[in-house]
Design an enzyme around this catalytic site. Sequence first.
Site, mmCIF file in Angstrom:
data_model
loop_
_atom_site.group_PDB
_atom_site.id
_atom_site.type_symbol
_atom_site.label_atom_id
_atom_site.label_comp_id
_atom_site.label_asym_id
_atom_site.label_seq_id
_atom_site.Cartn_x
_atom_site.Cartn_y
_atom_site.Cartn_z
ATOM 1 N N CYS A 1 0.851 -1.187 0.000
ATOM 2 C CA CYS A 1 0.000 0.000 0.000
ATOM 3 C C CYS A 1 0.891 1.242 0.000
ATOM 4 O O CYS A 1 2.105 1.153 0.163
ATOM 5 C CB CYS A 1 -0.941 0.026 1.199
ATOM 6 S SG CYS A 1 -0.143 0.336 2.788
ATOM 7 N N LYS A 2 0.282 2.395 -0.178
ATOM 8 C CA LYS A 2 1.015 3.656 -0.150
ATOM 9 C C LYS A 2 0.019 4.775 0.116
ATOM 10 O O LYS A 2 -1.166 4.679 -0.227
ATOM 11 C CB LYS A 2 1.723 3.923 -1.494
ATOM 12 C CG LYS A 2 2.928 4.818 -1.381
ATOM 13 C CD LYS A 2 4.125 4.105 -0.767
ATOM 14 C CE LYS A 2 5.357 4.984 -0.775
ATOM 15 N NZ LYS A 2 6.531 4.274 -0.231
ATOM 16 N N ALA A 3 0.531 5.845 0.713
ATOM 17 C CA ALA A 3 -0.278 7.042 0.906
ATOM 18 C C ALA A 3 0.504 8.240 0.421
ATOM 19 O O ALA A 3 1.739 8.257 0.484
ATOM 20 C CB ALA A 3 -0.660 7.204 2.370
#
Length: 392
Positions: free
Chosen positions: A68-70
């Site tokens: 995941c990434k933000a």
Amino acid sequence: MKNPYLVVEWNDTETNAQGWMVVHNFVKGYAGGGTRMHPTVTKEEVKRLAEAMAYKYTACESKTTGGCKAGIAYDYKAPDAKAVLRRFLIAMMPYVDAGVSLGSDLGTNYDDVLKVFKEFGIDIPLTKSMKQDQNVLQGIKAFDDLLGTKVDGLCLNDAVTGYGVAFSADEAWKFKRGKEGATVVIQGFGCVGASCALKMTHLGYKVVGIADANLLVTCEEGLDIQKLIDHKNAHGEMNPDSFESNYVTRSNTEWLDIDCDILIPSALEDVINETNAHKVKASLIVEAANIPISHAGDKIIKQRGIDIVNDFVANLGAIRFYDAVIFGLVKPESQEVIADIEKLCRKNTYNLFTEAKKRNEYQREVAYEMFKPAVSDLLEYAEPAKAISVQP
């Protein structure tokens, strides 16, 4: 690019900041990745970064975590940047509490992220089943203890990714039978770029150029990396007042003009693209940053026959540190962590270059086959977090 499992968009109520959290895939209901803050961040960029994280966890040999990434489109130097980060993380808290483990990335600090989590009674994000696993809880305590330790004068968490990149670069250069004392140029001098530069000098390389957010500094005889690190300013940028008399400063846009054997981009995405890929002078690129070469730029690099160690092979140090300690894969000691990362980075790089040579194919294309994620689980059900009143 495969569509991600989950995309969440956020719009700040107090500024013009906008952000996204993207989960590419879950493994056993868990996913991990950093949170970056920069004015140029876009949703598409975060989606690409989340996909890279999924491949990185596969390269990391993780059996527990998806990618995941933000990302937050905002100036990380702004006076209210930490407040913006806090509001973003609060908005993501239901996912964090369920097992989306957001960390730090370009423009953010892991301590600041953990501080917000602790407001909600979260030490490190875990799934419901992980919260009930005493071995995992013990691993978290060991990980917390290690965060404060130092290696070569650097905080362990700040060193692991850059060191892994350096080990990958060294392994690739040896595979190519490159000359001893090869020259290196590094674009970016944050935690990753700085620790990579330091370890490259330990391994016998000569770092002749470093570019940061403000300038490019070069020296044909090699830069004193330790001194440059020791004199960084509050934003982690180099201090020209500490430069030696034989150092040359130039615009940071000229980093591709410097002759070198190995080029290590370690800051933003797409810095090598269709407008400048023809200027690369190195015979080896090692991607310390995530997606530092655009699709169009990559076609040029491939056509020119330049070897690469791509991002999810080279820069997996931080997530391997996290996984290996929390899930009990290594002894919770700083030197054991570094040795484990070195072994993994060297193995993956050697296997990648061996397979690419065998097939006579470009390393990136081979890497996407070798480390393709095979698992896409569902989010594990979790009890709602206890409501906590948070003051603005």
